[in-house]
Scaffold this active site. Structure first.
Site, mmCIF file in Angstrom:
data_model
loop_
_atom_site.group_PDB
_atom_site.id
_atom_site.type_symbol
_atom_site.label_atom_id
_atom_site.label_comp_id
_atom_site.label_asym_id
_atom_site.label_seq_id
_atom_site.Cartn_x
_atom_site.Cartn_y
_atom_site.Cartn_z
ATOM 1 N N ASP A 163 -52.589 62.756 123.494
ATOM 2 C CA ASP A 163 -53.488 61.749 122.908
ATOM 3 C C ASP A 163 -52.907 60.336 122.968
ATOM 4 O OD1 ASP A 163 -51.677 62.747 121.079
ATOM 5 O OD2 ASP A 163 -53.145 63.209 119.517
ATOM 6 N N ASP B 66 -46.570 62.962 120.249
ATOM 7 C CA ASP B 66 -48.008 62.961 119.967
ATOM 8 C C ASP B 66 -48.398 61.606 119.361
ATOM 9 O OD1 ASP B 66 -50.385 65.152 119.406
ATOM 10 O OD2 ASP B 66 -50.369 63.572 117.884
ATOM 11 N N HIS C 108 -50.075 61.044 116.820
ATOM 12 C CA HIS C 108 -50.029 61.085 115.350
ATOM 13 C C HIS C 108 -48.645 61.505 114.861
ATOM 14 C CE1 HIS C 108 -54.221 61.900 116.657
ATOM 15 N NE2 HIS C 108 -54.492 61.021 115.705
ATOM 16 N N HIS D 11 -48.935 69.052 112.271
ATOM 17 C CA HIS D 11 -49.364 68.526 110.960
ATOM 18 C C HIS D 11 -49.259 69.579 109.849
ATOM 19 C CE1 HIS D 11 -50.668 64.770 112.616
ATOM 20 N NE2 HIS D 11 -51.597 65.312 113.380
HETATM 21 ZN ZN LIG Z 1 -52.302 63.888 117.770
#
Ligand SMILES: [Zn+2]
Length: 358
Positions: free
Chosen positions: A250, A163, A165, A126
């Site tokens: 995740d 991932d 996200h 991120h």
């Molecule tokens: Zn994540």
């Protein structure tokens, strides 16, 4: 059996964003314990490595941003964003995490290891040029891709980000570049809000960003199908010099932050696919680095599944996670990933797909 470099260091436990924060040092403790068992550890290479130097951090981050993170050193708690909290040793730990990933690509490219798995914290995908966010301080995988291009003489890098996200930081770093093909599978809508199917790159980079936004609830068969129908044909057409993976656990079933249903067999399958692709086009060069994953059992089993597939043979004492590939293969056709026709349509001017179905 392959030579797999595993990056593991107790100092990765020193970054502590707070007692109730999901990105806890506990995420690594159990898998580290398993790796310390002699009958397991003897199968892997555990290289030594150094913290990343500032000149390489500047490949992906601004001086102001680096200074901002450096200023957190020695302080009990600083918030770099609403969800990104540092502790006294976070800056040091983040330099070490990025240093591990850089050392990993160097060793894989030098032939000292066939592939590498970086079990590091804090995560990175991120983090953007100008800001730390989403539990990430510096962008480990983007730094590694820059390093491959600038220092190791590679021309084309494939980054697969599975991932939960969207890897907004990595995407932004290479949005205008055809030298890095960024392919992300993620729950959508979800944090950080980016990663729509229409985000495909800009300028020279048009067609070299591939976003596969998924509503929740998908498991092994859906991820397998996407790997079969999108990731594999694109990888063969792109012909990267190395494959880098942002590995988040995740998407594992039962993760507190997500609602995907991938199991250890799914992680083994995705890893096996990428290793097989890499063996056919870039001498097996794969580096996988840890991003998210907040269910401790998932972290443990997911990591072992990935490790076993990188190594390429069952490790005594650890049951194989993917005993019968045909189980997933047979389910592929049953899995309805409803966005695939639309995705193929959008990407069709850049890449060729077997089953157009559009
Ligand atoms: Zn994540």
């Amino acid at each position: 059996m392959r030579t797999t470099a595993v990056y593991k260091d107790k100092r990765f436990l020193d970054h502590n964003p707070g007692k109730t924060h999901p990105e806890t040092p506990k995420r690594l403790e159990k898998i580290y314990q398993v790796l310390e068992q002699k009958d397991v550890s003897r199968h892997f290479l555990f290289p030594s490595f150094s913290p990343l130097s500032e000149d390489i951090l500047l490949y992906n981050h601004s001086q102001t941003m680096i200074d901002e993170v450096a200023l957190t050193a020695g302080k009990t708690a600083v918030y770099l964003s609403g969800d990104t909290r540092t502790s006294a040793l976070s800056y040091e730990t983040s330099l070490l995490a990025a240093g591990a990933v850089i050392d990993g690509v160097r060793r894989v490219c030098d032939g000292e290891a066939d592939n590498a798995f970086c079990l590091v914290r804090p995560p990175g995908h991120h983090a953007e040029k100008h800001k730390s966010m989403g539990f990430c301080l510096f962008n480990n995988i983007a730094l590694a891709a820059h390093y491959c291009l600038r220092r190791l003489g590679l021309k084309k890098i494939l980054i697969v980000d599975w991932d939960l996200h969207h890897g907004n930081g990595t995407q932004k770093s290479f949005y205008n570049s055809a030298q890095v093909l960024f392919c992300s599978l993620h729950q959508y809508p979800q944090y950080p809000g980016t990663g729509s199917i229409e985000e495909i790159g800009q300028g020279d980079g048009k067609g070299y960003t591939i976003n596969i936004p998924l509503k929740g609830g998908f498991g092994d068969a859906a991820y397998g199908k996407i790997f079969e129908e999108i990731v594999t044909p694109v990888a063969f057409q792109y012909q990267p010099d190395i494959i880098l993976v942002s590995c988040g656990f995740d998407i594992y079933q039962g993760d507190p932050l997500g609602i995907m249903r991938v199991t250890s067999a799914g992680f083994a399958y995705m890893t096996r696919k990428l290793v097989n692709i890499a063996e056919q086009i870039c001498n097996g060069k794969v580096l996988i680095t840890l991003e998210g994953g907040y269910n401790m059992e998932a972290m443990h089993h997911g990591s072992l599944a990935v490790l076993q597939e990188l190594y390429g043979s069952p490790i005594p004492g650890i049951a194989p996670y993917l005993t019968d590939e045909t189980v997933i293969q047979s389910r592929l056709s049953d899995s309805n990933v409803d966005i695939l026709p639309h995705l193929k349509n959008i990407l069709g001017q850049y890449w060729t797909f077997q089953d157009s179905n559009v």
